[in-house]
Design a protein around this motif. Structure first.
Motif, mmCIF file in Angstrom:
data_model
loop_
_atom_site.group_PDB
_atom_site.id
_atom_site.type_symbol
_atom_site.label_atom_id
_atom_site.label_comp_id
_atom_site.label_asym_id
_atom_site.label_seq_id
_atom_site.Cartn_x
_atom_site.Cartn_y
_atom_site.Cartn_z
ATOM 1 N N TRP A 91 0.843 -1.205 0.000
ATOM 2 C CA TRP A 91 0.000 0.000 0.000
ATOM 3 C C TRP A 91 0.874 1.250 0.000
ATOM 4 N N GLN A 92 0.430 2.264 -0.751
ATOM 5 C CA GLN A 92 1.090 3.574 -0.704
ATOM 6 C C GLN A 92 0.054 4.666 -0.487
ATOM 7 N N ASP A 93 0.302 5.536 0.505
ATOM 8 C CA ASP A 93 -0.585 6.684 0.745
ATOM 9 C C ASP A 93 -0.340 7.765 -0.298
ATOM 10 N N PHE A 94 -1.436 8.392 -0.750
ATOM 11 C CA PHE A 94 -1.338 9.523 -1.670
ATOM 12 C C PHE A 94 -2.094 10.717 -1.077
ATOM 13 N N PRO A 95 -1.421 11.490 -0.197
ATOM 14 C CA PRO A 95 -2.095 12.636 0.422
ATOM 15 C C PRO A 95 -2.500 13.704 -0.597
ATOM 16 N N GLY A 96 -1.852 13.686 -1.782
ATOM 17 C CA GLY A 96 -2.194 14.654 -2.835
ATOM 18 C C GLY A 96 -3.470 14.307 -3.577
ATOM 19 N N GLY A 97 -4.044 13.128 -3.306
ATOM 20 C CA GLY A 97 -5.342 12.770 -3.871
ATOM 21 C C GLY A 97 -5.280 12.207 -5.285
ATOM 22 N N THR A 98 -6.409 12.347 -5.989
ATOM 23 C CA THR A 98 -6.611 11.671 -7.272
ATOM 24 C C THR A 98 -5.677 12.141 -8.374
ATOM 25 N N GLY A 99 -5.391 13.437 -8.440
ATOM 26 C CA GLY A 99 -4.467 13.940 -9.468
ATOM 27 C C GLY A 99 -3.092 13.292 -9.338
ATOM 28 N N GLN A 100 -2.641 13.149 -8.097
ATOM 29 C CA GLN A 100 -1.345 12.520 -7.817
ATOM 30 C C GLN A 100 -1.377 11.033 -8.195
ATOM 31 N N MET A 101 -2.518 10.373 -7.935
ATOM 32 C CA MET A 101 -2.633 8.940 -8.255
ATOM 33 C C MET A 101 -2.736 8.692 -9.757
ATOM 34 N N CYS A 102 -3.429 9.568 -10.465
ATOM 35 C CA CYS A 102 -3.522 9.429 -11.927
ATOM 36 C C CYS A 102 -2.119 9.474 -12.539
ATOM 37 N N LYS A 103 -1.303 10.382 -12.015
ATOM 38 C CA LYS A 103 0.081 10.508 -12.486
ATOM 39 C C LYS A 103 0.858 9.224 -12.161
ATOM 40 N N ALA A 104 0.654 8.681 -10.959
ATOM 41 C CA ALA A 104 1.356 7.457 -10.534
ATOM 42 C C ALA A 104 0.946 6.258 -11.403
ATOM 43 N N LEU A 105 -0.324 6.185 -11.795
ATOM 44 C CA LEU A 105 -0.782 5.114 -12.696
ATOM 45 C C LEU A 105 -0.104 5.258 -14.061
ATOM 46 N N ARG A 106 -0.068 6.482 -14.560
ATOM 47 C CA ARG A 106 0.562 6.721 -15.862
ATOM 48 C C ARG A 106 2.046 6.330 -15.843
ATOM 49 N N ASN A 107 2.720 6.642 -14.727
ATOM 50 C CA ASN A 107 4.170 6.377 -14.612
ATOM 51 C C ASN A 107 4.495 4.941 -14.243
ATOM 52 N N GLY A 108 3.452 4.158 -13.873
ATOM 53 C CA GLY A 108 3.701 2.798 -13.417
ATOM 54 C C GLY A 108 4.183 2.725 -11.981
ATOM 55 N N ASP A 109 4.020 3.817 -11.219
ATOM 56 C CA ASP A 109 4.446 3.815 -9.808
ATOM 57 C C ASP A 109 3.474 3.035 -8.926
ATOM 58 N N VAL A 110 2.211 2.932 -9.355
ATOM 59 C CA VAL A 110 1.250 2.031 -8.698
ATOM 60 C C VAL A 110 0.543 1.208 -9.777
ATOM 61 N N ASP A 111 0.022 0.066 -9.373
ATOM 62 C CA ASP A 111 -0.697 -0.809 -10.300
ATOM 63 C C ASP A 111 -2.202 -0.648 -10.173
ATOM 64 N N ILE A 112 -2.642 -0.411 -8.927
ATOM 65 C CA ILE A 112 -4.066 -0.291 -8.601
ATOM 66 C C ILE A 112 -4.230 0.989 -7.793
ATOM 67 N N ALA A 113 -5.282 1.756 -8.079
ATOM 68 C CA ALA A 113 -5.501 2.984 -7.304
ATOM 69 C C ALA A 113 -6.974 3.143 -6.962
ATOM 70 N N ILE A 114 -7.224 3.626 -5.739
ATOM 71 C CA ILE A 114 -8.587 3.922 -5.285
ATOM 72 C C ILE A 114 -8.785 5.420 -5.499
ATOM 73 N N VAL A 115 -9.435 5.765 -6.596
ATOM 74 C CA VAL A 115 -9.458 7.162 -7.055
ATOM 75 C C VAL A 115 -10.879 7.698 -7.142
ATOM 76 N N LEU A 116 -10.971 9.029 -7.197
ATOM 77 C CA LEU A 116 -12.280 9.660 -7.377
ATOM 78 C C LEU A 116 -12.769 9.421 -8.805
ATOM 79 N N THR A 117 -14.031 9.110 -8.915
ATOM 80 C CA THR A 117 -14.643 8.748 -10.201
ATOM 81 C C THR A 117 -14.410 9.819 -11.261
ATOM 82 N N GLU A 118 -14.686 11.078 -10.901
ATOM 83 C CA GLU A 118 -14.593 12.162 -11.889
ATOM 84 C C GLU A 118 -13.156 12.353 -12.371
ATOM 85 N N GLY A 119 -12.186 12.184 -11.457
ATOM 86 C CA GLY A 119 -10.786 12.406 -11.804
ATOM 87 C C GLY A 119 -10.251 11.360 -12.766
#
Length: 286
Positions: A35-63
């Motif tokens: 598990w990795q915490d993303f205090p920056g929220g969905t924008g930060q996680m979208c970037k991490a998915l694109r970069n391959g830094d995470v495989d699965i993300a619990i993100v906001l639907t709209e983002g």
């Protein structure tokens, strides 16, 4: 052992993940889930998915819908929390703004462009009948950045999840002017396409485990007290939050739902054009 990385906001919504990880539920199925915490929220996680830094993300639907439309190589595999998210609209404690109408031309603190705090400020502006093209934004990174920006006057208001920010309202850092619920289910699970192609069965196993946990999450003994202590919340606030929050527990996400959300997002000027709803989702339950 298959290695998978999952990320989400460090908030009470994701406590079921903490329980399953603590109990080493994934290891029993030969999956090393981290598990990795993303205090920056969905924008930060979208970037991490694109970069391959995470495989699965619990993100906001709209983002994630906005980011997949913009080329994020991921798919939504299911809804995680099916109830709306309640966004508090906050000003600094010493702000002269008293009511929501006062905020029409004010500067909005957002964690990053494409984040929930950005997109929901547009939804809120639309609800108020304001000119969306005139909205002014200040990027602040995360909740702490929002506190700093509102305290030192760099921004005028900041939208963040109501219960997460409630302690800051209680201690006089913020004043909440109003609330704005999302007009759709709030959290979804997104997975990188490459991971779905190579590790479909393992991803499905991860979902089965977390869905089993969320199914009876509210029935865990003293869960309200556990959450209140862990997230530094008032017990009555956590009890209110538990009452209004429903997890999805494993139902597939439908093209119909994605279409309805896209229609709303076009109305709100959050996305410019509707894409084929099938491109956003991967059905794990065939």
């Amino acid at each position: 052992m298959i290695n998978l990385k999952v990320g989400g906001v460090p908030e009470h919504f994701n406590y079921p993940w903490y329980i399953t990880l603590k109990n080493k539920e994934y290891n029993k199925h030969n999956i090393n889930l981290r598990w990795q915490d993303f205090p920056g929220g969905t924008g930060q996680m979208c970037k991490a998915l694109r970069n391959g830094d995470v495989d699965i993300a619990i993100v906001l639907t709209e983002g994630i819908i906005k980011d997949i439309a913009a080329g994020n190589p991921s798919k939504i595999v299911q809804t995680f929390v099916k109830t709306p998210l309640i966004w508090g609209i906050h000003v600094g404690a010493k702000s002269t703004f008293k009511k929501i109408e006062d905020l029409e031309n004010a500067t909005i603190a957002i964690s990053r462009f494409g984040s929930g705090s950005h997109l929901m400020s547009i939804v809120n502006a639309y609800n108020q009948g304001w000119d969306i093209s005139k909205l002014k934004f200040k990027v602040i990174g995360n909740l702490q950045g929002g506190i700093d920006a509102l305290t030192n006057g760099e921004a005028d208001y900041f939208m963040w999840e109501h219960f997460t920010t409630k302690p800051l309202v209680d201690n006089g850092t913020f004043r909440r002017v109003d609330d704005c619920p999302t007009p759709w289910p709030c959290f979804v699970v997104a997975v990188r396409n490459e991971v779905l192609e190579n590790n479909f069965d393992e991803v499905k196993q991860v979902l089965d485990i977390i869905n089993e946990e969320t199914k009876d999450f509210k029935k865990i003994d003293n869960i309200d007290e556990i959450l209140a202590e862990r997230y530094e919340q008032q017990l009555e606030d956590i009890q209110k939050w538990l009452k209004i929050t429903e997890w999805n527990a494993g139902k597939p996400i439908t093209k119909n739902l994605i279409t309805r959300i896209q229609n709303k997002m076009i109305t709100f000027n959050v996305i410019e054009e509707k894409k084929n709803s099938g491109m956003f989702i991967k059905n794990m339950y065939i």
